[in-house]
Design a protein around this motif. Structure first.
Motif, PDB file in Angstrom:
ATOM      1  N   SER A  94      19.456  85.828 -26.531  1.00 24.93           N
ATOM      2  CA  SER A  94      18.772  87.239 -27.054  1.00 24.93           C
ATOM      3  C   SER A  94      18.295  87.414 -28.302  1.00 24.93           C
ATOM      4  O   SER A  94      17.189  87.703 -28.858  1.00 24.93           O
ATOM      5  N   GLN A  95      18.642  86.442 -29.120  1.00 26.18           N
ATOM      6  CA  GLN A  95      18.335  86.215 -30.391  1.00 26.18           C
ATOM      7  C   GLN A  95      16.865  85.553 -30.611  1.00 26.18           C
ATOM      8  O   GLN A  95      16.121  85.937 -31.326  1.00 26.18           O
ATOM      9  N   SER A 147      14.196  88.062 -29.188  1.00 28.43           N
ATOM     10  CA  SER A 147      13.727  88.943 -29.885  1.00 28.43           C
ATOM     11  C   SER A 147      13.083  88.408 -31.233  1.00 28.43           C
ATOM     12  O   SER A 147      12.245  89.333 -32.146  1.00 28.43           O
TER      13      SER A 147
END
Length: 123
Positions: free
Chosen positions: A117-118, A121
């Motif tokens: 997810s990092q 993003s």
């Protein structure tokens, strides 16, 4: 029940040609070393003690319940394996294995999800 609950040390039987010649204490020590390795891994993963303990308690109760109620009656279960202590200690041992494995899987899954997810993003 002892053989099932000593699964962490049972792999040492594969290394021996004649498994009847391996003393129980050696299987126990092999299991302790195996579990120490997994304990080191969950320490490196920084598994929270509360997560491990909850998983341990749930797994031990689940194994105990499953072992007792897999027989048509409690009397038959006790007749097969001897005593309540056989079920209690076996379930505690199996709960230990399950809790360590599940803790590692949960933490690795969370870390992988956070990393993915990092990275998505950051694009």
């Amino acid at each position: 029940m002892y053989a099932v609950s000593s699964i962490a040390g049972a792999w040492s039987l594969l290394l021996a040609g004649n498994s009847s010649s391996i003393p129980v204490w050696l299987i126990t020590i092999t299991g302790m070393i195996t579990m120490a390795i997994f304990a080191f891994i969950i320490k490196l993963l920084r598994v929270k003690l509360i997560l491990w303990f909850i998983l341990y308690a749930l797994a031990a109760v689940a194994f105990f319940t499953w072992a007792i109620f897999s027989y048509p009656s409690i009397e038959r279960a006790l007749g097969k394996n001897g005593s309540w202590w056989a079920y209690i200690f076996s379930s505690l041992n199996m709960g230990l294995y399950a809790s360590v494995l599940l803790s590692a899987i949960i933490i690795l899954t969370i870390k992988l999800y956070l990393r993915m997810s990092q990275s998505s993003s950051g694009k």
